[in-house]
Scaffold this active site. Structure first.
Site, PDB file in Angstrom:
ATOM      1  N   ARG A   7      47.319  37.232  60.764  1.00  0.00           N
ATOM      2  CA  ARG A   7      48.336  38.246  60.515  1.00  0.00           C
ATOM      3  C   ARG A   7      49.366  37.615  59.567  1.00  0.00           C
ATOM      4  O   ARG A   7      49.523  36.400  59.517  1.00  0.00           O
ATOM      5  CB  ARG A   7      49.002  38.664  61.823  1.00  0.00           C
ATOM      6  CG  ARG A   7      48.073  39.417  62.755  1.00  0.00           C
ATOM      7  CD  ARG A   7      48.768  39.750  64.082  1.00  0.00           C
ATOM      8  NE  ARG A   7      47.846  40.425  64.968  1.00  0.00           N
ATOM      9  CZ  ARG A   7      47.083  39.811  65.877  1.00  0.00           C
ATOM     10  NH1 ARG A   7      47.158  38.498  66.028  1.00  0.00           N
ATOM     11  NH2 ARG A   7      46.264  40.507  66.639  1.00  0.00           N
ATOM     12  N   LYS A  37      50.912  37.214  68.331  1.00  0.00           N
ATOM     13  CA  LYS A  37      51.259  38.556  68.785  1.00  0.00           C
ATOM     14  C   LYS A  37      51.024  38.731  70.285  1.00  0.00           C
ATOM     15  O   LYS A  37      51.858  39.287  70.989  1.00  0.00           O
ATOM     16  CB  LYS A  37      50.430  39.588  67.996  1.00  0.00           C
ATOM     17  CG  LYS A  37      50.687  41.017  68.394  1.00  0.00           C
ATOM     18  CD  LYS A  37      49.825  41.951  67.561  1.00  0.00           C
ATOM     19  CE  LYS A  37      50.005  43.387  67.983  1.00  0.00           C
ATOM     20  NZ  LYS A  37      49.160  44.287  67.163  1.00  0.00           N
ATOM     21  N   HIS A  98      48.030  42.745  55.322  1.00  0.00           N
ATOM     22  CA  HIS A  98      47.338  42.976  56.591  1.00  0.00           C
ATOM     23  C   HIS A  98      45.944  43.571  56.366  1.00  0.00           C
ATOM     24  O   HIS A  98      45.047  43.367  57.176  1.00  0.00           O
ATOM     25  CB  HIS A  98      48.168  43.892  57.493  1.00  0.00           C
ATOM     26  CG  HIS A  98      47.696  43.902  58.899  1.00  0.00           C
ATOM     27  ND1 HIS A  98      48.004  42.904  59.793  1.00  0.00           N
ATOM     28  CD2 HIS A  98      46.916  44.787  59.578  1.00  0.00           C
ATOM     29  CE1 HIS A  98      47.447  43.178  60.961  1.00  0.00           C
ATOM     30  NE2 HIS A  98      46.778  44.301  60.865  1.00  0.00           N
ATOM     31  N   ARG A 101      42.590  41.644  56.814  1.00  0.00           N
ATOM     32  CA  ARG A 101      41.952  41.545  58.126  1.00  0.00           C
ATOM     33  C   ARG A 101      40.898  42.636  58.306  1.00  0.00           C
ATOM     34  O   ARG A 101      39.808  42.369  58.813  1.00  0.00           O
ATOM     35  CB  ARG A 101      43.011  41.621  59.231  1.00  0.00           C
ATOM     36  CG  ARG A 101      43.897  40.378  59.266  1.00  0.00           C
ATOM     37  CD  ARG A 101      45.123  40.553  60.141  1.00  0.00           C
ATOM     38  NE  ARG A 101      44.866  40.994  61.492  1.00  0.00           N
ATOM     39  CZ  ARG A 101      44.484  40.211  62.490  1.00  0.00           C
ATOM     40  NH1 ARG A 101      44.304  38.917  62.291  1.00  0.00           N
ATOM     41  NH2 ARG A 101      44.295  40.704  63.701  1.00  0.00           N
ATOM     42  N   HIS A 125      42.009  39.222  68.503  1.00  0.00           N
ATOM     43  CA  HIS A 125      42.088  40.450  69.288  1.00  0.00           C
ATOM     44  C   HIS A 125      41.772  40.124  70.740  1.00  0.00           C
ATOM     45  O   HIS A 125      40.889  39.321  71.032  1.00  0.00           O
ATOM     46  CB  HIS A 125      41.103  41.495  68.762  1.00  0.00           C
ATOM     47  CG  HIS A 125      41.506  42.061  67.457  1.00  0.00           C
ATOM     48  ND1 HIS A 125      40.636  42.729  66.628  1.00  0.00           N
ATOM     49  CD2 HIS A 125      42.706  42.060  66.798  1.00  0.00           C
ATOM     50  CE1 HIS A 125      41.260  43.122  65.532  1.00  0.00           C
ATOM     51  NE2 HIS A 125      42.522  42.724  65.612  1.00  0.00           N
ATOM     52  N   TYR A 135      37.627  36.717  82.940  1.00  0.00           N
ATOM     53  CA  TYR A 135      36.580  35.718  83.170  1.00  0.00           C
ATOM     54  C   TYR A 135      36.063  35.036  81.900  1.00  0.00           C
ATOM     55  O   TYR A 135      35.481  33.965  81.980  1.00  0.00           O
ATOM     56  CB  TYR A 135      35.396  36.368  83.901  1.00  0.00           C
ATOM     57  CG  TYR A 135      35.692  36.645  85.343  1.00  0.00           C
ATOM     58  CD1 TYR A 135      35.580  35.640  86.292  1.00  0.00           C
ATOM     59  CD2 TYR A 135      36.114  37.892  85.755  1.00  0.00           C
ATOM     60  CE1 TYR A 135      35.867  35.881  87.627  1.00  0.00           C
ATOM     61  CE2 TYR A 135      36.394  38.154  87.085  1.00  0.00           C
ATOM     62  CZ  TYR A 135      36.270  37.143  88.014  1.00  0.00           C
ATOM     63  OH  TYR A 135      36.557  37.386  89.324  1.00  0.00           O
TER      64      TYR A 135
END
Length: 172
Positions: A7, A37, A98, A101, A125, A135
């Site tokens: 970012r 973020k 941006h 991305r 993400h 997990y």
């Protein structure tokens, strides 16, 4: 930006101390949780091309602790500096920082060469499925490293085809 998929804020506020093993095949950028973020540490495997760019920047940055140093507020380059650079290159209204991305995700997913989990992890993400997120702590570093090198090689090949950019390669 195109070589890391970070970012804008993560890239422009980068510190030299976050870079690891630049002289090795295991070069990476370790971004601390407080700069991310989602407040989770993020590891970015660095391609040979990314290392070459960073080495050139190092020579220009002097004694600054910031990779993209500036005398302005915060001691690092502003997000507008990056955006205006795109404008000056003729991309006003056609590209944003941006947006790199989204382009990276589209190219990597469209190649059918890489697992979508690797791509999503590279973009930092967070898994939406709460059970899986709880997990699964996989980083897939060897796979992501190979993916990032493929992406950098792809960018280099496109640039060479257009005769607009001379490829940067770290000396072996």
């Amino acid at each position: 930006m195109a070589l890391t998929f970070l970012r804008t804020t993560e890239l422009r506020a980068g510190k030299w101390t976050e870079l690891e093993n630049l002289d090795e095949n295991s070069a990476q950028w370790r971004i601390p949780a407080q700069r991310m973020k989602m407040r989770l540490e993020h590891l970015v495997p660095l391609s040979r091309q990314a290392v070459a760019v960073l080495c050139e920047l190092r020579a220009l940055s002097g004694n600054s602790s910031n990779i993209f140093s500036s005398s302005g507020k915060g001691g690092c380059m502003s997000s507008n500096t990056m955006l205006y650079a795109l404008y000056r290159m003729g991309y006003h209204g056609r590209a944003t920082t941006h947006g790199f991305r989204a382009v990276a995700s589209t190219i990597l997913n469209g190649s059918n060469l890489f697992n979508r989990d690797w791509i999503e992890r590279q973009l930092a993400h967070v898994e939406r499925n709460e059970v899986r997120r709880a997990y699964n702590a996989a980083e897939w570093m060897p796979d992501r490293r190979r993916m990032m090198q493929w992406s950098a090689d792809h960018i280099t090949a496109m640039a060479m085809e257009s005769n607009k950019i001379v490829p940067l390669q770290r000396a072996s």
